[in-house]
Design a protein around this motif. Structure first.
Motif, short mmCIF file in Angstrom:
data_model
loop_
_atom_site.label_atom_id
_atom_site.label_comp_id
_atom_site.label_asym_id
_atom_site.label_seq_id
_atom_site.Cartn_x
_atom_site.Cartn_y
_atom_site.Cartn_z
N ALA A 53 -38.52 38.92 14.90
CA ALA A 53 -37.08 38.71 14.84
C ALA A 53 -36.72 37.42 14.10
N VAL A 54 -37.72 36.73 13.55
CA VAL A 54 -37.49 35.56 12.69
C VAL A 54 -38.46 35.61 11.51
N CYS A 55 -38.22 34.69 10.56
CA CYS A 55 -38.78 34.82 9.22
C CYS A 55 -40.28 34.62 9.08
N SER A 56 -40.79 33.41 9.36
CA SER A 56 -42.18 33.14 8.99
C SER A 56 -43.16 34.03 9.76
N ALA A 57 -42.83 34.35 11.01
CA ALA A 57 -43.72 35.22 11.79
C ALA A 57 -43.87 36.58 11.10
N THR A 58 -42.76 37.12 10.59
CA THR A 58 -42.84 38.38 9.86
C THR A 58 -43.66 38.22 8.60
N GLU A 90 -42.14 30.51 15.83
CA GLU A 90 -40.97 31.38 15.64
C GLU A 90 -39.75 30.55 15.23
N PRO A 91 -39.61 30.09 14.00
CA PRO A 91 -40.58 30.21 12.91
C PRO A 91 -41.46 28.97 12.83
N ASP A 141 -47.38 26.65 25.76
CA ASP A 141 -46.18 25.81 25.84
C ASP A 141 -45.87 25.09 24.54
N ASP A 142 -46.89 24.88 23.70
CA ASP A 142 -46.65 24.13 22.46
C ASP A 142 -46.11 25.01 21.33
N VAL A 143 -46.02 26.31 21.55
CA VAL A 143 -45.45 27.20 20.53
C VAL A 143 -43.95 26.98 20.45
#
Length: 421
Positions: A37-42, A61-62, A403-405
């Motif tokens: 649902a966000v850019c860089s992950a896609t 994310e992202p 947690d750091d994501v």
């Protein structure tokens, strides 16, 4: 881009004649999805053909800005690197957003040429990832920072056209044009003065439906110029063209008839416009209900080029070339998503969708309820339990969300830094 931001998907407030024409010349998919649902992950899913959750950088994310040490490992096979190994010339013009130089970058992951921004959002005129006067431009030629005058959408198209003019039918190529449009900041081609008044690069700063229409119209015109150059070079007939988005719409986007937006795993946040044209092999005027997702393009395009994914990195996507060529019927897909904000989970299995947010569970029949308004969880407890178990089994094979994501939540606060501020 929202699912209905093109005329062929229902846009009413502005025209997209070139992209509508592209749809008429090939296939318009009604059930195309982004990997996130966000850019860089896609983008991790698109370039690797695998769930982004298999790589630490793909959990973001992202992914964060230039100081971050997370990104796409240069040793990981990618769509450009695998095509390059088959003799393809490869180029990326536009948004990278898969890790910062000098550790990561397009030239390290299979592209021969690169012009564009390495991070997320940039101002369309200053090409900076923020509004501070002292900030450098996030615009690179290869791995060298450059300054270029011009509206960014037009600059990307101009580089794409120049690349095409150097190609011949004897040299296969992959051209990735990763426009930032219609991403914020809300600046149309005539809004150079607006960029100097922005307080931040943020989807809540400025803008209007009129401005959004100008951004999309500029994108449509840019695509039209690139397609015209492809035709002028005599390369259009046997070039496979794909147009899609890396997540659903936000703020000014049209996502009708879906609910949700960017950063949400409802249909409006992940279902995206998806068009394909290949005159030599694909009949025009088609509308396909085949379910597909960003990571399907790697195995599909490799198959079209006579190749296959690296067996050491098997694709989580499907090779849909037989369906595209009309050689096989549509196939049922089972697709999975997760998103840290609100602890979101989703499964699409055939017509059914399992969705969880903030501990609340939902079950939707998308064929009957594309708005996701009728929760059938109590009516179909067995199906709900099965899809929940399927998600849990799939999730066990992915990297955990720690947690750091960092994550982006469009309607609330952002954990850690929002790219572009």
């Amino acid at each position: 881009m929202g699912w209905a931001d093109l005329g062929v998907y229902g846009a009413r407030d502005f025209a997209t004649p070139h992209l509508d024409g592209l749809a008429a010349q090939g296939i318009r998919f009604t059930q195309g999805y982004a990997n996130s649902a966000v850019c860089s992950a896609t983008r991790f899913g698109l370039i690797t053909g695998r769930y982004q959750y298999r790589l630490r950088g793909g959990l973001e994310e992202p992914i964060a800005g230039a100081g971050d040490q997370l990104g796409l490992p240069p040793e990981h096979p990618t769509l450009p690197s695998l095509l390059k190994a088959r003799g393809y010339r490869t180029a990326l013009f536009g948004k990278w957003h898969l890790g910062a130089l000098p550790k990561f970058g397009p030239l390290k992951s299979g592209y021969d040429e690169f012009f564009g921004n390495t991070g997320g959002a940039v101002d369309y005129f200053t090409h900076k990832a923020g509004v501070a006067e002292q900030l450098p431009s996030d615009l690179f030629e290869g791995e060298v920072r450059v300054d270029k005058a011009g509206y960014y959408t037009d600059l990307i198209a101009e580089h794409g056209q120049a690349f095409l003019r150097r190609q011949t039918a004897a040299q296969p190529f992959l051209l990735s044009l990763h426009f930032t449009a219609p991403h914020w900041p809300w600046e149309g081609p005539g809004d150079g003065a607006v960029s100097r008044r922005l307080r931040s690069l943020n989807h809540t700063d400025g803008g209007s439906l009129k401005t959004y229409g100008e951004i999309v119209a500029a994108l449509d015109a840019a695509v039209g110029r690139v397609l015209a150059t492809l035709e002028a070079q005599g390369l259009a007939q046997n070039t496979l063209v794909v147009f899609t988005s890396d997540n659903g719409g936000e703020r000014f986007s049209n996502t009708w008839p879906f609910s949700g937006q960017k950063s949400e795993l409802l249909e409006g946040g992940i279902r995206v416009p998806t068009l394909l044209r290949w005159p030599a092999r694909v009949k025009p005027g088609q509308v396909s209900d085949q379910v597909l997702i960003s990571m399907d393009w790697l195995p599909t395009l490799l198959a079209a080029a006579g190749g296959a994914p690296d067996p050491a990195y098997p694709s989580d996507g499907a090779n849909l070339l037989p369906q595209i060529l009309g050689q096989a019927p549509a196939v049922t897909r089972k697709l999975f998503w997760r998103y840290k904000a609100n602890a979101q989970r989703a499964v699409r299995d055939g017509d059914w969708k399992y969705f969880q947010t903030a501990g609340n569970e939902f079950l939707f029949n998308l064929a009957q309820d594309s708005r996701e308004r009728a929760n059938l969880a109590e009516r179909e407890p067995g199906r709900l339990a099965q899809l929940r178990a399927d998600w849990q089994a799939w999730n066990a094979g992915m990297l955990p969300i720690t947690d750091d994501v960092r994550t982006y939540k469009i309607s609330g606060k952002v954990q850690a830094d929002r790219p572009g501020n």
